[in-house]
Design an enzyme around this catalytic site. Structure first.
Site, PDB file in Angstrom:
ATOM      1  N   ARG A   1       7.104 -16.946  -4.285  1.00  0.00           N
ATOM      2  CA  ARG A   1       7.743 -16.169  -5.344  1.00  0.00           C
ATOM      3  C   ARG A   1       8.524 -17.094  -6.282  1.00  0.00           C
ATOM      4  O   ARG A   1       8.500 -16.908  -7.505  1.00  0.00           O
ATOM      5  CB  ARG A   1       8.676 -15.141  -4.720  1.00  0.00           C
TER       6      ARG A   1
ATOM      7  N   ASP B   1       2.641  -3.626  -6.994  1.00  0.00           N
ATOM      8  CA  ASP B   1       3.751  -2.685  -6.925  1.00  0.00           C
ATOM      9  C   ASP B   1       3.334  -1.352  -7.523  1.00  0.00           C
ATOM     10  O   ASP B   1       2.464  -1.311  -8.399  1.00  0.00           O
ATOM     11  CB  ASP B   1       4.976  -3.219  -7.662  1.00  0.00           C
TER      12      ASP B   1
HETATM   13  O1  CP3 Z   1       3.460  -3.287   1.428  1.00  0.00           O
HETATM   14  C1  CP3 Z   1       3.229  -4.385   0.850  1.00  0.00           C
HETATM   15  O2  CP3 Z   1       3.532  -5.483   1.360  1.00  0.00           O
HETATM   16  C2  CP3 Z   1       2.461  -4.377  -0.468  1.00  0.00           C
HETATM   17  C3  CP3 Z   1       3.224  -4.588  -1.655  1.00  0.00           C
HETATM   18  C4  CP3 Z   1       4.186  -3.508  -2.101  1.00  0.00           C
HETATM   19  C5  CP3 Z   1       5.384  -3.799  -2.802  1.00  0.00           C
HETATM   20  N1  CP3 Z   1       5.948  -2.629  -3.199  1.00  0.00           N
HETATM   21  C6  CP3 Z   1       5.905  -5.136  -3.072  1.00  0.00           C
HETATM   22  C7  CP3 Z   1       7.314  -5.288  -3.489  1.00  0.00           C
HETATM   23  C8  CP3 Z   1       4.099  -2.119  -2.019  1.00  0.00           C
HETATM   24  C9  CP3 Z   1       3.046  -1.256  -1.322  1.00  0.00           C
HETATM   25  C10 CP3 Z   1       5.199  -1.580  -2.743  1.00  0.00           C
HETATM   26  C11 CP3 Z   1       5.413  -0.137  -2.917  1.00  0.00           C
HETATM   27  C12 CP3 Z   1       6.588   0.324  -3.626  1.00  0.00           C
HETATM   28  N2  CP3 Z   1       7.233  -0.259  -4.686  1.00  0.00           N
HETATM   29  C13 CP3 Z   1       7.191   1.573  -3.370  1.00  0.00           C
HETATM   30  C14 CP3 Z   1       6.704   2.599  -2.367  1.00  0.00           C
HETATM   31  C15 CP3 Z   1       6.997   2.248  -0.968  1.00  0.00           C
HETATM   32  C16 CP3 Z   1       8.461   2.309  -0.606  1.00  0.00           C
HETATM   33  O3  CP3 Z   1       8.980   1.251  -0.234  1.00  0.00           O
HETATM   34  O4  CP3 Z   1       9.040   3.395  -0.650  1.00  0.00           O
HETATM   35  C17 CP3 Z   1       8.262   1.697  -4.259  1.00  0.00           C
HETATM   36  C18 CP3 Z   1       9.226   2.871  -4.344  1.00  0.00           C
HETATM   37  C19 CP3 Z   1       8.275   0.540  -5.092  1.00  0.00           C
HETATM   38  C20 CP3 Z   1       9.161   0.255  -6.243  1.00  0.00           C
HETATM   39  C21 CP3 Z   1       9.960  -0.953  -6.040  1.00  0.00           C
HETATM   40  N3  CP3 Z   1       9.439  -2.236  -5.987  1.00  0.00           N
HETATM   41  C22 CP3 Z   1      11.349  -1.051  -5.861  1.00  0.00           C
HETATM   42  C23 CP3 Z   1      12.309   0.125  -5.824  1.00  0.00           C
HETATM   43  C24 CP3 Z   1      11.654  -2.410  -5.688  1.00  0.00           C
HETATM   44  C25 CP3 Z   1      13.038  -3.015  -5.579  1.00  0.00           C
HETATM   45  C26 CP3 Z   1      13.596  -2.866  -4.226  1.00  0.00           C
HETATM   46  C27 CP3 Z   1      13.290  -4.086  -3.408  1.00  0.00           C
HETATM   47  O5  CP3 Z   1      12.812  -3.937  -2.269  1.00  0.00           O
HETATM   48  O6  CP3 Z   1      13.551  -5.189  -3.926  1.00  0.00           O
HETATM   49  C28 CP3 Z   1      10.438  -3.132  -5.728  1.00  0.00           C
HETATM   50  C29 CP3 Z   1      10.272  -4.584  -5.579  1.00  0.00           C
HETATM   51  C30 CP3 Z   1       9.256  -5.062  -4.612  1.00  0.00           C
HETATM   52  N4  CP3 Z   1       8.015  -4.542  -4.415  1.00  0.00           N
HETATM   53  C31 CP3 Z   1       9.392  -6.198  -3.759  1.00  0.00           C
HETATM   54  C32 CP3 Z   1       8.185  -6.345  -3.065  1.00  0.00           C
HETATM   55  C33 CP3 Z   1       7.818  -7.435  -2.099  1.00  0.00           C
HETATM   56  C34 CP3 Z   1      10.615  -7.105  -3.698  1.00  0.00           C
HETATM   57  C35 CP3 Z   1      10.554  -7.961  -4.909  1.00  0.00           C
HETATM   58  C36 CP3 Z   1      11.077  -9.354  -4.733  1.00  0.00           C
HETATM   59  O7  CP3 Z   1      10.391 -10.231  -4.203  1.00  0.00           O
HETATM   60  O8  CP3 Z   1      12.209  -9.547  -5.191  1.00  0.00           O
END
Ligand code: CP3
Length: 344
Positions: free
Chosen positions: A38, A75
């Site tokens: 990342r 995402d």
């Molecule tokens: O499951 C997996 O490993 C596949 C990748 C994946 C991500 N997000 C990567 C991610 C999947 C399937 C998601 C789904 C997702 N994204 C959802 C639904 C599932 C759930 O958790 O309820 C939602 C609501 C999101 C929206 C989202 N993306 C938010 C609210 C955030 C910020 C919160 C956080 O955890 O940081 C993200 C960021 C995100 N999506 C990260 C990852 C690995 C973290 C980003 C980083 O590296 O800083």
């Protein structure tokens, strides 16, 4: 040819001696190798749109742990981005988007057919993975469900109670429903393109389904899922779908039958005993160890993992967490969970 990948066998309704296992958010910040890639990408969205690096982070947990499935690294908010709503991530806080609250905002969005150029790097990642994965590992594509994605588009950020989306639903139902319809059509397009690129299964994440009650649940969680799944099944017969109506409670009952999903993913608010009796009777279930065990570990993790495996052992089951693994998780606890599931 008979299916040999354990994940796809469970999804087709087979009861396996050891459940296949993968983990929501398995590529993520709890892994040092993820954090390094990342950093190389610069930021989270650049990582999502860089096919080579997104392929790499998808493969990292497969190499480290030997999960039975890889989930595409992307995402749920890439669809709003592709529709033309600005999207950015604030470190330590989460996503921000331009808001959709008026007809004028909505009119600026692209049509469902126009998302593909923007999402081409994601399809490339799927295609890379489909050749790079070990032969026994299934490739899962995914999208957010319309309601959950709409909650972010309406508020312009994550919200605790999805208040702004509920308010728009009440105050301007036609606009709210137009947004749900646009997202439904875009999701069909997006998942279909992932399948054409090599996804063998797709998952629909409705993380905020639990805040829809009664008729609103049926109209905005169940009906869109049913439309998406039936269209996917028409276009791609045989490709299984996992639905995740998180915190649906009693609405988990019959959800798979009603929508045509091959599996429902269970969150932590339902007990395995209740889910085995009420949900697994209709087919495969996925879940549902609390992700907090990945932080705390120890005997409690082992006991609860065994309890879940035992309770679901008489029907098709995919072992998973009840929600995504958190950044403070200890990678050793993931190994302990896997060893416990496979100790059989
Ligand atoms: O499951 C997996 O490993 C596949 C990748 C994946 C991500 N997000 C990567 C991610 C999947 C399937 C998601 C789904 C997702 N994204 C959802 C639904 C599932 C759930 O958790 O309820 C939602 C609501 C999101 C929206 C989202 N993306 C938010 C609210 C955030 C910020 C919160 C956080 O955890 O940081 C993200 C960021 C995100 N999506 C990260 C990852 C690995 C973290 C980003 C980083 O590296 O800083």
């Amino acid at each position: 040819m008979a299916e040999t990948k354990p994940l796809l066998r469970a999804l087709s309704g087979e009861t396996l001696p050891t459940p296949p296992i993968w983990m929501m958010r398995q590529a993520g910040r709890y892994l040092p190798e993820y954090r390094a890639t990342r950093a190389e990408a610069g930021d989270f969205l650049s990582l999502c749109y860089n096919s080579d690096l997104a392929t790499e982070v998808t493969l990292q947990p497969i190499r480290r742990y030997g999960f039975d499935a890889a989930i595409l690294f992307a995402d749920i908010l890439l669809i709003p981005d592709a529709l033309g709503a600005d999207l950015w991530f604030v470190t330590g806080e989460g996503p921000r988007l331009s808001t959709i609250t008026t007809e004028e905002d909505f009119a600026k969005l692209k049509s469902a057919d126009d998302i593909h150029d923007h999402l081409a790097p994601i399809y490339q990642t799927v295609s890379n993975l489909s050749s790079a994965l070990p032969k026994e590992v299934a490739l899962i594509g995914f999208a957010g469900a319309p309601w959950t994605v709409a909650t972010y588009m309406i508020a312009g950020r994550g919200t605790k109670d999805q208040g702004p989306a509920h308010a728009l639903m009440q105050e301007n139902t036609p606009l709210f429903e137009a947004l749900i319809d646009r997202l439904t059509d875009s999701t069909i397009e997006y998942l279909s393109a992932q399948i054409r690129a090599g996804a063998e299964c797709v998952k629909l994440f409705d993380s905020w389904a639990g805040s829809l009650k009664g008729e609103a649940f049926d109209k905005y969680a169940l009906a869109p899922a049913k439309k998406i799944i039936s269209e996917i099944k028409d276009r791609h017969p045989g490709v299984p779908v996992i639905a995740f109506p998180r915190e649906a409670g009693d609405k988990y009952i019959g959800f798979a039958k009603e929508t045509g999903a091959n599996c429902v993913a269970l969150d932590n608010s339902v007990s395995p005993e209740w889910a085995a009796a009420n949900v697994q009777v209709d087919g495969c279930v996925q879940g549902n160890l609390a992700s907090s065990h990945m932080v705390t570990g120890g005997q409690a993790l082992v006991d609860e993992t065994r309890h879940i495996v035992q309770t679901f052992k008489n029907g098709p089951h995919i072992f998973n967490l009840g929600h995504g693994i958190t950044p403070d998780a200890n990678p050793d606890n993931v190994q302990l969970m896997i060893d416990t599931v496979r100790e059989g």
